[in-house]
Design a protein around this motif. Structure first.
Motif, PDB file in Angstrom:
ATOM      1  N   GLU A 169       0.507   1.174   5.585  1.00  7.84           N
ATOM      2  CA  GLU A 169       0.080  -0.187   5.270  1.00  7.84           C
ATOM      3  C   GLU A 169      -0.552  -0.200   3.880  1.00  7.84           C
ATOM      4  O   GLU A 169      -1.334   0.688   3.548  1.00  7.84           O
ATOM      5  CB  GLU A 169      -0.930  -0.673   6.300  1.00  7.84           C
ATOM      6  CG  GLU A 169      -0.335  -0.787   7.683  1.00  7.84           C
ATOM      7  CD  GLU A 169      -1.372  -1.254   8.704  1.00  7.84           C
ATOM      8  OE1 GLU A 169      -2.365  -1.885   8.287  1.00  7.84           O
ATOM      9  OE2 GLU A 169      -1.159  -0.981   9.878  1.00  7.84           O
ATOM     10  N   PRO A 170      -0.224  -1.190   3.068  1.00  4.73           N
ATOM     11  CA  PRO A 170      -0.832  -1.241   1.729  1.00  4.73           C
ATOM     12  C   PRO A 170      -2.321  -1.573   1.830  1.00  4.73           C
ATOM     13  O   PRO A 170      -2.752  -2.294   2.717  1.00  4.73           O
ATOM     14  CB  PRO A 170      -0.062  -2.362   1.028  1.00  4.73           C
ATOM     15  CG  PRO A 170       0.499  -3.191   2.130  1.00  4.73           C
ATOM     16  CD  PRO A 170       0.699  -2.284   3.311  1.00  4.73           C
ATOM     17  N   ASP A 171      -3.086  -1.029   0.902  1.00  2.00           N
ATOM     18  CA  ASP A 171      -4.514  -1.353   0.856  1.00  2.00           C
ATOM     19  C   ASP A 171      -4.844  -2.004  -0.481  1.00  2.00           C
ATOM     20  O   ASP A 171      -3.995  -2.129  -1.351  1.00  2.00           O
ATOM     21  CB  ASP A 171      -5.372  -0.111   1.101  1.00  2.00           C
ATOM     22  CG  ASP A 171      -5.176   0.961   0.041  1.00  2.00           C
ATOM     23  OD1 ASP A 171      -4.475   0.710  -0.951  1.00  2.00           O
ATOM     24  OD2 ASP A 171      -5.732   2.055   0.207  1.00  2.00           O
ATOM     25  N   ARG A 172      -6.085  -2.431  -0.613  1.00  2.00           N
ATOM     26  CA  ARG A 172      -6.509  -3.134  -1.830  1.00  2.00           C
ATOM     27  C   ARG A 172      -6.573  -2.223  -3.034  1.00  2.00           C
ATOM     28  O   ARG A 172      -6.507  -2.686  -4.156  1.00  2.00           O
ATOM     29  CB  ARG A 172      -7.871  -3.770  -1.612  1.00  2.00           C
ATOM     30  CG  ARG A 172      -7.850  -4.890  -0.591  1.00  2.00           C
ATOM     31  CD  ARG A 172      -9.201  -5.496  -0.449  1.00  2.00           C
ATOM     32  NE  ARG A 172     -10.095  -4.495   0.147  1.00  2.00           N
ATOM     33  CZ  ARG A 172     -11.392  -4.480   0.027  1.00  2.00           C
ATOM     34  NH1 ARG A 172     -11.996  -5.414  -0.655  1.00  2.00           N
ATOM     35  NH2 ARG A 172     -12.116  -3.546   0.587  1.00  2.00           N
TER      36      ARG A 172
END
Length: 175
Positions: free
Chosen positions: A93-96
């Motif tokens: 999952e992409p994160d900030r």
């Protein structure tokens, strides 16, 4: 079972005076401040039940730093296995993302020779005096001073190089 107030106060004082050095040692291994703080906390959690025995040691802080280093290596091994499993199992999952300045500093530190990086991290981030860094590294103080000088010069160049690239990239995208 009640804990003697003076034992608790003694450990609290020990914790306060050795915390930054323990985090610096863990950071030198992990390269991640958050992970280093977690690892240091775990090392102190393991030291507390042994505190009576540790006070008999010449340097109880060395025991805590060694525990933190071992925990950091163990965490690195576990994360490597977990990443391999996750990469086979699903898309991450992409994160900030982290702070750009922290990324630039971490990348620049990673490009330094290991000896210079350890000296800089232990002295500047761990707030250790040169004498203590020399003791930990097992070399003369003059060697640590040279590593610090060379490392700071190289780090300044690497950070300037990174900011120039970023600025050039931004200017190029506006044109």
């Amino acid at each position: 079972m009640a804990v003697a107030p003076d034992r608790r106060a003694e450990f609290s004082a020990f914790y306060e005076t050795t915390w930054s050095r323990t985090v610096a040692c863990a950071y030198a291994v992990t390269g991640e401040l958050g992970a280093a703080e977690d690892i240091a906390q775990e090392a102190y959690t393991r030291a507390w039940p042994r505190w009576t025995a540790l006070t008999a040691y010449d340097d109880p802080a060395a025991w805590v730093r060694q525990a933190a280093t071992r925990l950091a290596i163990s965490r690195w091994r576990r994360s490597r296995v977990a990443r391999a499993f996750l990469s086979r199992s699903r898309e991450p999952e992409p994160d900030r993302g982290p702070d750009p300045d922290a990324v630039a500093l971490t990348r620049a530190l990673a490009r330094l020779p290991v000896e210079q990086r350890r000296a800089i991290v232990l002295h500047h981030l761990g707030d250790l005096p040169v004498r203590e860094v020399a003791r930990i590294e097992g070399c003369p103080e003059g060697t640590i001073k040279a590593r610090l000088s060379r490392g700071r010069s190289a780090l300044a160049g690497l950070l300037d190089e990174g900011s120039t690239r970023t600025t050039d990239g931004l200017e190029g995208s506006r044109a």
